[in-house]
Write a protein that holds these residues in place. Sequence first.
Motif, mmCIF file in Angstrom:
data_model
loop_
_atom_site.group_PDB
_atom_site.id
_atom_site.type_symbol
_atom_site.label_atom_id
_atom_site.label_comp_id
_atom_site.label_asym_id
_atom_site.label_seq_id
_atom_site.Cartn_x
_atom_site.Cartn_y
_atom_site.Cartn_z
ATOM 1 N N THR F 97 0.726 -1.281 -0.050
ATOM 2 C CA THR F 97 -0.146 0.204 0.075
ATOM 3 C C THR F 97 0.898 1.386 0.048
ATOM 4 O OG1 THR F 97 -1.718 -1.287 1.378
ATOM 5 C CG2 THR F 97 -2.035 1.064 1.307
ATOM 6 N N VAL F 98 1.920 1.219 0.659
ATOM 7 C CA VAL F 98 2.740 2.321 0.856
ATOM 8 C C VAL F 98 3.511 2.569 -0.625
ATOM 9 C CG1 VAL F 98 4.955 3.350 1.634
ATOM 10 C CG2 VAL F 98 3.416 1.917 3.141
ATOM 11 N N VAL F 99 3.881 1.425 -1.200
ATOM 12 C CA VAL F 99 4.448 1.622 -2.678
ATOM 13 C C VAL F 99 3.397 2.175 -3.418
ATOM 14 C CG1 VAL F 99 5.246 0.399 -4.572
ATOM 15 C CG2 VAL F 99 6.117 -0.313 -2.310
ATOM 16 N N TYR F 100 2.245 1.756 -3.386
ATOM 17 C CA TYR F 100 0.971 2.321 -4.156
ATOM 18 C C TYR F 100 0.978 3.761 -3.848
ATOM 19 C CZ TYR F 100 -3.777 4.324 -4.371
ATOM 20 O OH TYR F 100 -4.780 5.033 -4.393
ATOM 21 N N ALA F 101 0.993 4.165 -2.775
ATOM 22 C CA ALA F 101 0.907 5.691 -2.354
ATOM 23 C C ALA F 101 2.080 6.368 -2.978
ATOM 24 C CB ALA F 101 0.825 5.852 -0.987
ATOM 25 N N ALA F 102 3.337 5.914 -2.795
ATOM 26 C CA ALA F 102 4.531 6.727 -3.610
ATOM 27 C C ALA F 102 4.283 6.689 -4.786
ATOM 28 C CB ALA F 102 5.747 5.879 -2.879
ATOM 29 N N ALA F 103 4.007 5.722 -5.544
ATOM 30 C CA ALA F 103 3.789 5.559 -7.125
ATOM 31 C C ALA F 103 2.894 6.493 -7.498
ATOM 32 C CB ALA F 103 3.764 4.056 -7.282
ATOM 33 N N LEU F 104 1.649 6.658 -7.015
ATOM 34 C CA LEU F 104 0.499 7.320 -7.532
ATOM 35 C C LEU F 104 1.170 8.925 -7.098
ATOM 36 C CD1 LEU F 104 -2.087 7.828 -8.688
ATOM 37 C CD2 LEU F 104 -3.243 7.342 -6.392
ATOM 38 N N ALA F 105 1.408 9.024 -6.225
ATOM 39 C CA ALA F 105 2.028 10.639 -5.583
ATOM 40 C C ALA F 105 2.910 10.821 -6.859
ATOM 41 C CB ALA F 105 2.629 10.570 -4.365
ATOM 42 N N GLU F 106 3.919 10.131 -7.324
ATOM 43 C CA GLU F 106 4.940 10.490 -8.323
ATOM 44 C C GLU F 106 4.191 10.906 -9.561
ATOM 45 O OE1 GLU F 106 8.153 10.790 -7.988
ATOM 46 O OE2 GLU F 106 8.988 10.735 -9.952
ATOM 47 N N TYR F 107 3.135 9.678 -9.823
ATOM 48 C CA TYR F 107 2.607 10.039 -11.318
ATOM 49 C C TYR F 107 2.097 11.206 -11.117
ATOM 50 C CZ TYR F 107 -0.514 9.683 -14.979
ATOM 51 O OH TYR F 107 -1.295 9.846 -16.184
ATOM 52 N N LEU F 108 1.129 11.557 -10.137
ATOM 53 C CA LEU F 108 0.529 12.753 -10.189
ATOM 54 C C LEU F 108 1.381 14.103 -10.292
ATOM 55 C CD1 LEU F 108 -2.319 11.803 -7.456
ATOM 56 C CD2 LEU F 108 -2.559 12.220 -10.029
ATOM 57 N N ALA F 109 2.283 14.061 -9.572
ATOM 58 C CA ALA F 109 3.309 14.934 -9.572
ATOM 59 C C ALA F 109 4.144 15.492 -10.957
ATOM 60 C CB ALA F 109 4.322 14.886 -8.478
ATOM 61 N N ASN F 110 4.560 14.166 -11.350
ATOM 62 C CA ASN F 110 5.536 14.321 -12.654
ATOM 63 C C ASN F 110 5.047 13.499 -13.549
ATOM 64 O OD1 ASN F 110 6.958 15.817 -10.632
ATOM 65 N ND2 ASN F 110 7.913 13.638 -9.876
ATOM 66 N N GLY F 111 3.985 12.856 -13.813
ATOM 67 C CA GLY F 111 3.680 11.960 -14.594
ATOM 68 C C GLY F 111 4.513 10.793 -15.095
ATOM 69 N N SER F 112 5.495 10.446 -13.957
ATOM 70 C CA SER F 112 6.299 9.512 -14.613
ATOM 71 C C SER F 112 6.207 8.320 -13.508
ATOM 72 C CB SER F 112 7.856 10.056 -14.390
ATOM 73 O OG SER F 112 7.869 10.581 -13.035
ATOM 74 N N LEU F 113 6.961 7.168 -13.920
ATOM 75 C CA LEU F 113 6.748 5.839 -12.919
ATOM 76 C C LEU F 113 7.922 5.887 -12.156
ATOM 77 C CD1 LEU F 113 5.833 3.215 -12.619
ATOM 78 C CD2 LEU F 113 7.552 2.310 -14.142
ATOM 79 N N ILE F 114 7.677 5.831 -10.969
ATOM 80 C CA ILE F 114 8.850 5.685 -9.779
ATOM 81 C C ILE F 114 9.372 4.535 -9.892
ATOM 82 C CG2 ILE F 114 7.416 4.523 -8.083
ATOM 83 C CD1 ILE F 114 8.615 6.810 -5.918
ATOM 84 N N SER F 115 10.598 4.568 -9.611
ATOM 85 C CA SER F 115 11.568 3.241 -9.847
ATOM 86 C C SER F 115 11.522 2.863 -8.369
ATOM 87 C CB SER F 115 12.956 3.720 -10.295
ATOM 88 O OG SER F 115 13.527 4.322 -9.404
ATOM 89 N N LEU F 116 12.177 1.356 -8.471
ATOM 90 C CA LEU F 116 12.104 0.635 -7.086
ATOM 91 C C LEU F 116 13.372 1.499 -6.288
ATOM 92 C CD1 LEU F 116 11.709 -1.723 -5.219
ATOM 93 C CD2 LEU F 116 13.180 -3.138 -6.609
ATOM 94 N N GLU F 117 14.467 1.909 -6.859
ATOM 95 C CA GLU F 117 15.403 2.663 -6.032
ATOM 96 C C GLU F 117 14.805 3.857 -5.483
ATOM 97 O OE1 GLU F 117 15.792 1.554 -9.248
ATOM 98 O OE2 GLU F 117 16.965 -0.448 -8.325
ATOM 99 N N ARG F 118 14.086 4.421 -6.196
ATOM 100 C CA ARG F 118 13.399 5.831 -6.117
ATOM 101 C C ARG F 118 12.513 5.646 -4.824
ATOM 102 N NH1 ARG F 118 13.019 10.028 -4.463
ATOM 103 N NH2 ARG F 118 11.776 11.628 -5.373
#
Lengths: 222, 222, 222, 222, 222, 222, 237, 237
Positions: F97-118
Amino acid sequence: MDSHWDYVNGLLEQDGELREKIREQVADLDKKARDMAGILDKIHSTPSKSTSRVTPLLDAVRPILHNCHETSAALAAIVPPNQFWRWKDMWSHSIRTVVYAAALAEYLANGSLISLERTSETLGIKEEWKDRFCIAVEDYLHGLITMVNELSRLAVNSVTLGDYEAPIEISLFAKNLFAGFTKLNLKNDLLRRRFDSLKYDLKKIEEVVYDVKLRKLTAPRS
Amino acid sequence: MDSHWDYVNGLLEQDGELREKIREQVADLDKKARDMAGILDKIHSTPSKSTSRVTPLLDAVRPILHNCHETSAALAAIVPPNQFWRWKDMWSHSIRTVVYAAALAEYLANGSLISLERTSETLGIKEEWKDRFCIAVEDYLHGLITMVNELSRLAVNSVTLGDYEAPIEISLFAKNLFAGFTKLNLKNDLLRRRFDSLKYDLKKIEEVVYDVKLRKLTAPRS
Amino acid sequence: MDSHWDYVNGLLEQDGELREKIREQVADLDKKARDMAGILDKIHSTPSKSTSRVTPLLDAVRPILHNCHETSAALAAIVPPNQFWRWKDMWSHSIRTVVYAAALAEYLANGSLISLERTSETLGIKEEWKDRFCIAVEDYLHGLITMVNELSRLAVNSVTLGDYEAPIEISLFAKNLFAGFTKLNLKNDLLRRRFDSLKYDLKKIEEVVYDVKLRKLTAPRS
Amino acid sequence: MDSHWDYVNGLLEQDGELREKIREQVADLDKKARDMAGILDKIHSTPSKSTSRVTPLLDAVRPILHNCHETSAALAAIVPPNQFWRWKDMWSHSIRTVVYAAALAEYLANGSLISLERTSETLGIKEEWKDRFCIAVEDYLHGLITMVNELSRLAVNSVTLGDYEAPIEISLFAKNLFAGFTKLNLKNDLLRRRFDSLKYDLKKIEEVVYDVKLRKLTAPRS
Amino acid sequence: MDSHWDYVNGLLEQDGELREKIREQVADLDKKARDMAGILDKIHSTPSKSTSRVTPLLDAVRPILHNCHETSAALAAIVPPNQFWRWKDMWSHSIRTVVYAAALAEYLANGSLISLERTSETLGIKEEWKDRFCIAVEDYLHGLITMVNELSRLAVNSVTLGDYEAPIEISLFAKNLFAGFTKLNLKNDLLRRRFDSLKYDLKKIEEVVYDVKLRKLTAPRS
Amino acid sequence: MDSHWDYVNGLLEQDGELREKIREQVADLDKKARDMAGILDKIHSTPSKSTSRVTPLLDAVRPILHNCHETSAALAAIVPPNQFWRWKDMWSHSIRTVVYAAALAEYLANGSLISLERTSETLGIKEEWKDRFCIAVEDYLHGLITMVNELSRLAVNSVTLGDYEAPIEISLFAKNLFAGFTKLNLKNDLLRRRFDSLKYDLKKIEEVVYDVKLRKLTAPRS
Amino acid sequence: MAYQDMFDEFKKEFDVQNDRRESLIKASRDITSLSKKVIFLLHRIMNEDAQDPSAQSKRASESGMAKLREVRAIYAKIKVELQSDLFWRHHRAISPCLQEYVEAISFAWYLGHSTLVSFNQVQQELSDENGVPFFPLPLEDYLCGLSDLTGELMRLAISGIARRGGRDRARKICVIVRECKTELDKCAPHVREVRKKQAVAAESLAKIEDAVYATVIRTSEYDLSDEILDCIISRSI
Amino acid sequence: MAYQDMFDEFKKEFDVQNDRRESLIKASRDITSLSKKVIFLLHRIMNEDAQDPSAQSKRASESGMAKLREVRAIYAKIKVELQSDLFWRHHRAISPCLQEYVEAISFAWYLGHSTLVSFNQVQQELSDENGVPFFPLPLEDYLCGLSDLTGELMRLAISGIARRGGRDRARKICVIVRECKTELDKCAPHVREVRKKQAVAAESLAKIEDAVYATVIRTSEYDLSDEILDCIISRSI
Ligand SMILES: [Mn+2]
Ligand SMILES: [Mn+2]
């Protein structure tokens, strides 16, 4: 709207905290129950119940039984009024073991069957807690069945250790207890199935008595 | 010894009779629940909730809801003090359907969410019976989830019958309700699984709103 | 003593032979049932029920339905008087499929619901055989539920093949059938569970109708 | 359409009421069965079957067996014609215990095996009820197996109480009964499994006879 | 494409017919197996194997064993080449009983262990059929274990009937057989479980020998 | 010997304490995860991602994401070296769920896919902890799938709220992500099943794009 | 004593068969794993963007068949362990890999030929260069493989449906899966394992039908041909 | 696109781990099979007629330990696949063979030492010549192995009970199995797998108790010492 959900969530959270507190006490009760079961297990290598050899075991079990008073009181204090039936499944397993221990101790000490009331007393459970913490009839009966399961092993192991009288006493006690159970109109499925297991125990005990009597081992040998 | 077993059997027999009496009342409650569910099912062929077409349905449901007062009182009279949690599983299924009916009726009449207190009132359940007969939070929540299941069907069927506004109202209502549920810390497994089903209902409702909006079928909102 | 055991064994052997004979007839019934199900499966690629395209399917199913007369008569001749309920589990599965076939054929031909009596007639089952061979209410209801399961697929596949009217007819028919089922006080667990599946079928059909109506596909396109 | 569903529901409701009525009678039959089993259990502490000590037990059992006439008649009156096989599972368990009681009483009184016909007579079951209420062969056989289970215990307990002849009689009786069972072509799984248990009983009885013979505890046979 | 499925269905039907033919032969084999088991069961009331009393039993068993030739030949003719392991589960149960009968007959006649080859010969199974019909090692071993199960009963019953030598012979025979089994690395399957049970038979036989020896009921061996 | 069991019990208790400590931290992580999910759920009523309306949501999520640093550090300190895989099931659900939140936030902010490292960086997880606490590839992928589940809802709701560009961006993003998933050889586990579900999300998004394109509600791309 | 020798023989026999079974299970796991990889490979190729859908299918089919030759080599290697009556003796040990292999090869075949691979074709693949079968292919395993194939075809239909030619492909898949389901239903009473799998096949069929339905509904509002739609869409996504 | 590289990495990682898991499962099956053979070997030796029961036990134990060195060699070979965090990642794949190994080694140990093998002793066996463990032995697997051991001890007690010294051995086994059962019961609440196995252990204990009881009953009618009984019996059987 929000306050509505807060109210509902409040109820759920209270339950959660309550469950946590009960779990702690149950862990404690379970530890005591397993300790007593472990001590009473030694009866199978110390079976001469008529002699003083059983005394050390009882001396070890009694203080633990007495310590259950605290746990009983703690649970009675934690469980809200009227919610005994809501939470009892959490401690059913442990309380059955405790009942077993109290019943076996009573039998070993006095050769008699512990009553439900006497069991409650032994564990320091007060009559006025009955809406919060008491021993349900089913749990009492489960404890008794466990005791008979162990008594059938005890009959066997007594003979191994040279005590030919014990099986005969056990047989009388178990037959009476079985006759009592036969009168009950058991609806509960699990209890019914375990009652069937009683028959096997009784048969086993009867066969031990048979072996002893057939060989006239209880009469003084010429 | 005999009196001991008679005592124990007495307890078991009492439980048996009690169970029988409760079963009768629950059969009655269940009949009412199914009747109301049957009536409310017609909403899917009468979807124009804003018009008077919903009124006959509500007029048919309300007297049955009111009749539940008797069953509530009967159960409160039968269940012994403190034993609510012991017997509640017997009527859980029925009471959830009744909650569903009360909640849907409330939504259809006023567009608002019925509270737990209000539901109890509607069914004539008195605060002082809470150790014998009340609505458990879980059962209330189950009833609400069933309502949303039906509302997602209603959204679909409203459009079929030419009412393009209903889905939008339903969407707002369901979104709020969903947000409320999201706040809850649900431990209960079944409730959690059904909460997951809520998401599908919500998604379906959103898709209906999408279809309607895309085709500009609604009156422009101010 | 010997003649006693011969008598008992005679009874058991008779049952064994009977079972063998019934098994043969049931194998035959099952073959017919599966053949009809196989033919009716083609409805999903021939969905234009209003046109003559459905006729060949019905023409293929009807003679098989008619051939069931023989099997019915054979079973009625084999099963001893009064023993219908003893053996019926052997053919329940097959008879449900046969009921499904008869019910679907009736719907496709006339758009109406086949009654229990009519189903018996179709299969050549005589009223006076009822202590040996008839259709139990449960089996009839199972057959109807299977039909609705297929009708929900048919609604979907009709649209795929360009028939936008079929779903609407199916929806009316299924809603009525569902309302009928709702009235029933189903005790049988399996039937209850399958009744729950009806709700999903109904929802599915409603969604197809929604899709068609939303896009105004049934009205002539300009 | 509505009348169609009313008709179907009528059938289902009738079944429900019927089931309720049968349940009541079965509860009664079960009570009698358990009472007789309880009385006959005392044989294990009164094993001297050749003396008058067995007479009081038989005197207690016989009136209960006779009272079964009423229950039989009641069930024959309730069960609709031809529906014996539909409902018999409801009383199978109880009737098997009743058969056991009748068979053991017969053995204790006369040393002989009760036949299926004689059992029916004892319970007041009339030949002409056979489409409504009778004893199925399987249930009769189950009752006999239960009797042998008890006879193997009786062999053991007889010796314990100093009766060295009883096991030898029991052994002959059980061997004959076992030989009879061996002839049967049992298809029924449960019956087959219980038949396997017969072997263990027989082996146990043989071992008791062995113990007695080895020690020359019986009077020399002419 | 149809011919593809027709081809598949053709293969399935061939298999079905094959299975049916095998089933018929197996029913026949099973009947023979049960008949022999029934006859050999009488050994427990005729235990004096050294005398002519065993001869009638062997005379009754041998012709049945010989009749198995036909069934063997029939099965070898039906089963396709190399498909022995595909179908053998169908007759495993019966063949094990037949092996048991052959092995017990051999022991009673000559006091020796029948070999796998000799068993095959006795049943008229030809070496060249081994990819279609033979006795699998497992089934042979199962048959031997069944024989020891019966021999332990025979040891007990021999003494009861005054034959004090039989147990000693049985003991030597069973011990050697057990030593053979000990060599095998068995999987955790039924054979392993039955091998475990063999230990109990051995123990029982040894206990009988103890009893006989200790009571000096037998003459000391030279 | 006692010390042997004492030693074993000591190890068990250590494990128990470890588990308890981890459970505490996981409860904390889970709370944060649910909070973020609750906040991000509001995106469906605030869908205009290109405008400033998304900013408040991100502003609410980011501090919580940052607070996860502490929990990460705590877990890395508690879990013994090399035991990451032993305990990770305890927090898998929350971390997804945390990964989901981080990934969605990234997409909403920058339109990009968050990497595993990020993602690891965002949660303050250090590379050198990887044998104790890190994000397993599976958990990262689960989080991404959850994000796409939500993005398909977002595509629908965007259109409802008048944003016709969002679905097209989402479509491109999701298609690329799907292409990545296609490369993987997955086991038949939950991840494979959820990957299958991804196809439906993609299909839904594509349907929204069709609708938007075909209705020419969006300007043609240069 | 003579019969101790007999038991020594039995011991040897048991140990040999047990070791054989173990080695077959290992080979079976390898084959299952490779077959699964082939299935993923086929999906992977089919999910690539392609101008010519039919060339894409052909390419996928050829790659799959090529990889399946590795599997065939394993079968060739273990065939000695399955000679004459050994095959049926150890059938249970290799049944899982046969089913997975049939699933993979029938998927590859479908992409190349748009038909179901026949029983004899699979048996032929499991034969040496002279056409002598390594061992008899059990019909049950063939049918189970086909039942599982419906799941893969469903995945193919769903994930490609928005692509150029995807709607057409989904429609064709719907027809063949429906046929496969109907025919397997007829076989089901005779084959227990197929019976258990058919519920999943029914679900797969329903999913394909729903997906095809959705494309029809989606385009029903416009008077545009499939090609034009394809064109509009591929420009925009 | 950068993140396609990331997925390529994931693919590699998944494939590597999957292949590793498959090869561990194969090794695990080999170890399980060898361990079972050791257990059979031990029973076989113990079932031979022997003049000196204690020498027999010692011989069995040594043969068992020798064969278990082959198993150790397999562990040594796969240890590289289980380094650092790989062990717990693939624990489920090798847990069955660890339990069977503990069962075998504790059985061999018991025959040599008449005690239970300790956790550290097993861990030491699973270490290289410098005492560095190949991987950490999970306590759960050790306890499960001990629980299974009670079944083998029961078989040993029953099948040897009529032999010279067998009654004495059965009595000793009874004591150690009873202890083992009591102590494992205490561990059971913490270890799910042990909990499931304990019902079988309880049955084994009861069987041993019954067997010991039977010997007591059998000899109770005679005033003879164990040795004299042994002597009479061994002459007659
Ligand atoms: Mn697949
Ligand atoms: Mn083992």
